[in-house]
Enzyme design. Structure first.
Site, PDB file in Angstrom:
ATOM      1  N   ALA A 215      43.731  43.107  34.776  1.00 31.01           N
ATOM      2  CA  ALA A 215      44.605  42.898  33.613  1.00 31.01           C
ATOM      3  C   ALA A 215      43.776  42.428  32.418  1.00 31.01           C
ATOM      4  O   ALA A 215      42.557  42.311  32.519  1.00 31.01           O
ATOM      5  CB  ALA A 215      45.666  41.864  33.952  1.00 31.01           C
ATOM      6  N   ASN A 216      44.430  42.191  31.294  1.00 27.16           N
ATOM      7  CA  ASN A 216      43.728  41.578  30.152  1.00 27.16           C
ATOM      8  C   ASN A 216      44.636  40.533  29.522  1.00 27.16           C
ATOM      9  O   ASN A 216      45.739  40.283  29.998  1.00 27.16           O
ATOM     10  CB  ASN A 216      43.281  42.652  29.158  1.00 27.16           C
ATOM     11  CG  ASN A 216      44.445  43.384  28.556  1.00 27.16           C
ATOM     12  OD1 ASN A 216      45.279  42.802  27.883  1.00 27.16           O
ATOM     13  ND2 ASN A 216      44.523  44.691  28.819  1.00 27.16           N
ATOM     14  N   ARG A 217      44.162  39.917  28.454  1.00 28.31           N
ATOM     15  CA  ARG A 217      44.829  38.720  27.927  1.00 28.31           C
ATOM     16  C   ARG A 217      45.943  39.028  26.912  1.00 28.31           C
ATOM     17  O   ARG A 217      46.456  38.115  26.273  1.00 28.31           O
ATOM     18  CB  ARG A 217      43.805  37.811  27.261  1.00 28.31           C
ATOM     19  CG  ARG A 217      42.781  37.260  28.210  1.00 28.31           C
ATOM     20  CD  ARG A 217      41.789  36.376  27.454  1.00 28.31           C
ATOM     21  NE  ARG A 217      40.605  36.143  28.234  1.00 28.31           N
ATOM     22  CZ  ARG A 217      40.527  35.252  29.229  1.00 28.31           C
ATOM     23  NH1 ARG A 217      41.577  34.528  29.551  1.00 28.31           N
ATOM     24  NH2 ARG A 217      39.396  35.105  29.899  1.00 28.31           N
TER      25      ARG A 217
END
Ligand code: PMT
Length: 415
Positions: A215-217
């Site tokens: 995932a990413n932020r």
């Protein structure tokens, strides 16, 4: 800014519901009503039961365009007031809005005529809070206001000054002039009416096994702000999202998780869409194979082989229908303008919104952002650190400019 002399007010001929709730500032609603009527609006007043402890219905009835409504049941004006009032409105203003009214609106707690009207409307809503400083700063009120803002509700912040009981501080109802100016701003900018817009928001999540993802932020806040701004200006917005934030009013939501799902959701709709804004942080890589069970620690660290995901934006750019406006975001940590410029050209975009996500309070998960707007054949425009909704407004303003320029070119036969 008020319209210049001679220009018709954007309020002229508009049906504005003025909701008055139970605070000491209720008396100021009478002046707000008078100014709206003077600007040519048809004012439909609603008072809550508590509001009637502060001012009587007679004065407001006399200065509005029709008698005050107070009743959900046995309403003499209409047999179905809970939907009819909100459905017929061009704009709803709640002034003053108490902490209780704000909480009820946030929750959709439709216990009286005003709250029913608020959740039965597609019209833009302006909420003008007024309360004591301690209440205005209480985390519950702060949280409720933030949620309403994210949904696209326009908040006219209270001013600092003298409050009931002689206290002084933030929480005084904004001046009638400010409230009317906000109404003019909201009704004056329906410049995307009927335009179809897709916005993507959030970070994609690429599965490793049945429980783990890459995932990413991205929180989705910037994309939701763009969707809310476009919807408030009359666009028909589809928000393709990987996150579950409060959905801005009037926006259609399509929930996705992976880059492939996002690609399918956008590409299947893109041909009939006027504007596409890719604010999502799409993963560039995903595991080649996904285990259908939870990988066990006892088997040792897995070797995860990655492959590239589809570049959704580049694909849209390559197949862009005539007249469509395609907007990308660029999340950079160095050489902001050069890298973004290269994405603008490579993906055949009309606009790229570059943010330096390494800078303080900029980009991922913050409530604020600072961006540079890059277009082919135009000077870069810098937007200093501001609320994501303000950045969204600048992005939408630029999209409106691009569409207007394209329209002029079409009319003058250049394309
Ligand atoms: O969601 P927030 O927490 O509010 O944060 C906002 C944000 C930082 C996510 C947002 O402002 C932002 O910069 N979004 C784009 C992030 C990104 O993926 O940038 P990029 O430079 O890697 O990609 C360039 C463009 O191509 C983007 O519009 C992206 O959506 C698109 N892209 C990228 C990869 C891919 N496989 N397909 C794409 O369509």
């Amino acid at each position: 800014m008020s319209p210049q002399q001679g220009e018709p007010s954007p309020l002229a001929g508009k049906r504005i519901v003025l909701g008055v709730t139970g605070g000491i500032a209720a008396y100021k609603a009478i002046e707000i009503s008078r100014r709206l009527v003077d600007a040519g609006a048809h004012v439909v007043p609603i008072m809550t039961e508590a509001a009637q402890h502060f001012v009587g219905t007679t004065t407001l009835s006399a200065l509005a365009s029709e008698p005050v409504q107070t009743e959900l049941w046995h309403n003499p004006t209409t047999p179905i007031p809970h939907t009819e009032v909100g459905q017929g409105a061009d704009l709803i203003i709640v002034a003053p809005a108490t902490a209780k009214a704000i909480a009820a609106y946030r929750m959709g707690y439709s216990h009286d005529l005003l709250q029913n009207t608020l959740i039965a409307t597609r019209a833009p809503v302006i909420v003008c809070p007024a309360m004591h400083t301690e209440m205005w700063e209480h985390p519950s009120v702060v949280d409720n206001i933030a949620v309403l803002r994210e949904r696209g509700v326009h908040i006219v912040d209270p001013e600092s000054g003298r409050l009931a009981g002689g206290d002084v501080g933030a929480g005084r109802l904004a001046s009638p002039e400010s409230v009317v100016a906000a109404a003019e701003r909201v009704l004056g900018s329906r410049d995307l009416a009927g335009t179809t817009v897709i916005v993507s928001a959030g970070g994609t999540r690429e599965p490793i096994d049945s429980v783990r993802v890459i995932a990413n932020r991205s929180s989705g806040k910037q994309g939701y702000a763009v969707a809310a701004e476009a919807a408030s200006r009359g666009a028909l917005v589809t928000l393709v999202s990987t996150v579950t934030l409060p959905v801005p009013s009037g926006v259609e939501i399509v929930a996705v998780e992976t880059a492939a799902e996002m690609q399918e959701a956008i590409e299947s709709r893109s041909a009939s869409t006027d504007v596409i804004v890719m604010a999502a942080a799409v993963a560039d890589f995903r595991p080649v194979s996904v285990a259908d069970h939870k990988l066990k620690k006892r088997d040792g660290a897995p070797q995860i082989v990655l492959e590239s995901t589809p570049d959704i934006l580049a694909g849209l750019g390559a197949a862009k229908p005539a007249g469509q406006v395609l907007v990308g975001f660029a999340a950079e940590t160095n050489d902001l303008v050069a890298n973004a410029q290269s994405k603008l050209e490579r993906k055949h975009l009309d606009l790229i919104v570059a943010n330096d996500v390494g800078a303080p309070s900029v980009g991922f998960a913050h409530d604020t952002n600072a961006v540079t707007l890059l277009r082919p054949d135009a000077e870069p425009v810098e937007i200093d650190l501001a609320a994501k909704r303000d950045v969204a407004r600048a992005v939408i303003n630029t999209i409106v400019e691009i569409r207007a320029a394209a329209e002029i070119e079409t009319q003058t036969g250049k394309i």
